[in-house]
Design a protein around this motif. Structure first.
Motif, mmCIF file in Angstrom:
data_model
loop_
_atom_site.group_PDB
_atom_site.id
_atom_site.type_symbol
_atom_site.label_atom_id
_atom_site.label_comp_id
_atom_site.label_asym_id
_atom_site.label_seq_id
_atom_site.Cartn_x
_atom_site.Cartn_y
_atom_site.Cartn_z
ATOM 1 N N UNK A 1 -1.625 8.947 -7.218
ATOM 2 C CA UNK A 1 -1.069 7.675 -6.763
ATOM 3 C C UNK A 1 -1.749 7.245 -5.461
ATOM 4 N N UNK A 2 -1.854 8.170 -4.544
ATOM 5 C CA UNK A 2 -2.494 7.881 -3.257
ATOM 6 C C UNK A 2 -3.968 7.548 -3.462
ATOM 7 N N UNK A 3 -4.621 8.269 -4.363
ATOM 8 C CA UNK A 3 -6.032 7.994 -4.638
ATOM 9 C C UNK A 3 -6.218 6.578 -5.186
ATOM 10 N N UNK A 4 -5.345 6.151 -6.095
ATOM 11 C CA UNK A 4 -5.417 4.787 -6.644
ATOM 12 C C UNK A 4 -5.242 3.770 -5.521
ATOM 13 N N UNK A 5 -4.252 3.985 -4.656
ATOM 14 C CA UNK A 5 -4.020 3.041 -3.558
ATOM 15 C C UNK A 5 -5.227 2.965 -2.629
ATOM 16 N N UNK A 6 -5.811 4.112 -2.314
ATOM 17 C CA UNK A 6 -6.987 4.114 -1.433
ATOM 18 C C UNK A 6 -8.177 3.416 -2.090
ATOM 19 N N UNK A 7 -8.431 3.727 -3.377
ATOM 20 C CA UNK A 7 -9.598 3.176 -4.077
ATOM 21 C C UNK A 7 -9.423 1.702 -4.416
ATOM 22 N N UNK A 8 -8.258 1.336 -4.919
ATOM 23 C CA UNK A 8 -8.057 -0.001 -5.452
ATOM 24 C C UNK A 8 -7.574 -1.012 -4.417
ATOM 25 N N UNK A 9 -6.917 -0.548 -3.373
ATOM 26 C CA UNK A 9 -6.284 -1.474 -2.433
ATOM 27 C C UNK A 9 -6.865 -1.347 -1.026
ATOM 28 N N UNK A 10 -6.743 -0.177 -0.431
ATOM 29 C CA UNK A 10 -7.113 -0.028 0.976
ATOM 30 C C UNK A 10 -8.616 0.007 1.218
ATOM 31 N N UNK A 11 -9.415 0.349 0.207
ATOM 32 C CA UNK A 11 -10.874 0.428 0.401
ATOM 33 C C UNK A 11 -11.467 -0.911 0.825
ATOM 34 N N UNK A 12 -10.847 -2.001 0.437
ATOM 35 C CA UNK A 12 -11.373 -3.329 0.764
ATOM 36 C C UNK A 12 -10.892 -3.842 2.121
ATOM 37 N N UNK A 13 -10.089 -3.054 2.816
ATOM 38 C CA UNK A 13 -9.475 -3.508 4.065
ATOM 39 C C UNK A 13 -9.884 -2.651 5.248
ATOM 40 N N UNK A 14 -10.041 -3.282 6.401
ATOM 41 C CA UNK A 14 -10.260 -2.545 7.653
ATOM 42 C C UNK A 14 -8.900 -2.098 8.188
ATOM 43 N N UNK A 15 -8.919 -1.253 9.208
ATOM 44 C CA UNK A 15 -7.656 -0.850 9.846
ATOM 45 C C UNK A 15 -6.914 -2.067 10.385
ATOM 46 N N UNK A 16 -7.652 -3.008 10.975
ATOM 47 C CA UNK A 16 -7.031 -4.228 11.494
ATOM 48 C C UNK A 16 -6.427 -5.062 10.360
ATOM 49 N N UNK A 17 -7.139 -5.122 9.224
ATOM 50 C CA UNK A 17 -6.618 -5.847 8.059
ATOM 51 C C UNK A 17 -5.298 -5.232 7.590
ATOM 52 N N UNK A 18 -5.263 -3.912 7.523
ATOM 53 C CA UNK A 18 -4.050 -3.220 7.074
ATOM 54 C C UNK A 18 -2.900 -3.516 8.027
ATOM 55 N N UNK A 19 -3.161 -3.467 9.323
ATOM 56 C CA UNK A 19 -2.114 -3.743 10.306
ATOM 57 C C UNK A 19 -1.618 -5.187 10.183
ATOM 58 N N UNK A 20 -2.543 -6.139 10.014
ATOM 59 C CA UNK A 20 -2.154 -7.547 9.883
ATOM 60 C C UNK A 20 -1.376 -7.782 8.587
ATOM 61 N N UNK A 21 -1.831 -7.165 7.501
ATOM 62 C CA UNK A 21 -1.143 -7.303 6.218
ATOM 63 C C UNK A 21 0.252 -6.704 6.298
ATOM 64 N N UNK A 22 0.362 -5.530 6.910
ATOM 65 C CA UNK A 22 1.670 -4.886 7.071
ATOM 66 C C UNK A 22 2.609 -5.783 7.875
ATOM 67 N N UNK A 23 2.121 -6.363 8.951
ATOM 68 C CA UNK A 23 2.960 -7.232 9.778
ATOM 69 C C UNK A 23 3.396 -8.478 9.008
ATOM 70 N N UNK A 24 2.448 -9.113 8.324
ATOM 71 C CA UNK A 24 2.776 -10.348 7.597
ATOM 72 C C UNK A 24 3.734 -10.066 6.433
ATOM 73 N N UNK A 25 3.420 -9.074 5.632
ATOM 74 C CA UNK A 25 4.297 -8.773 4.495
ATOM 75 C C UNK A 25 5.655 -8.235 4.954
ATOM 76 N N UNK A 26 5.669 -7.525 6.067
ATOM 77 C CA UNK A 26 6.945 -7.054 6.620
ATOM 78 C C UNK A 26 7.854 -8.216 6.999
#
Length: 166
Positions: A119-144
């Motif tokens: 499950x974690x491998x799918x999330x890393x490969x399919x979702x998080x691989x296209x995002x920078x750390x800053x992107x992840x933080x911004x996405x987390x804030x917006x979706x939150x």
């Protein structure tokens, strides 16, 4: 008063369609992995994961239904499938015998242990691989913020049940 139909601006429309498409594509990949690794549906995985995260391994059915945004009847069915498989148990809630509590079993925890690495491998490969750390933080804030806005309404379990034929 205007007769114009409500509309979204191009950026809103694009963001909405991107969210829907990403959600569908990611869910498809996750569901396939869950089936292969643990013979679980997406909802069954959500239920086990929530129970596995609960300090006692137990939650009331209505709380589970609200948490995974699933109907009470659908959750009852899924909990029954998981119970038949020996992954959860159901019993009257200790604090309210009208409520049903669901508890993850050791077999349920073992299934989670089998599916989580993939499950974690799918999330890393399919979702998080296209995002920078800053992107992840911004996405987390917006979706939150969106999640909190949507969750500000009373939970689904508090809504009155619709009667058939009404």
């Amino acid at each position: 008063m205007t007769d114009e139909a409500p509309s979204l601006d191009p950026a809103e429309l694009s963001a909405y369609f991107s969210l829907i498409e990403v959600s569908s594509l990611l869910r498809h990949a996750v569901e396939q992995q869950l089936r292969e690794a643990g013979d679980l549906s997406y909802v069954q995985f959500q239920l086990l994961a929530r129970l596995g995260d609960a300090p006692s391994g137990t939650q009331r059915m209505t709380d589970l239904a609200d948490g995974v945004v699933y109907s009470r009847s659908g959750l009852t069915h899924q909990a029954g499938v998981l119970e038949t498989a020996g992954l959860v148990t159901r019993a009257p809630a200790p604090d309210d015998e009208r409520s049903v509590a669901v508890t993850i079993t050791e077999a349920g925890r073992a299934v989670l242990g089998r599916v989580f690495p993939g499950h974690i491998a799918i999330l890393r490969q399919q979702f998080f691989a296209a995002l920078s750390e800053d992107d992840v933080a911004a996405l987390d804030a917006a979706l939150g913020r969106v999640r909190d806005h949507l969750r500000a309404a009373p939970p689904r379990s508090a809504a009155p049940r619709r009667r058939r034929g009404a």
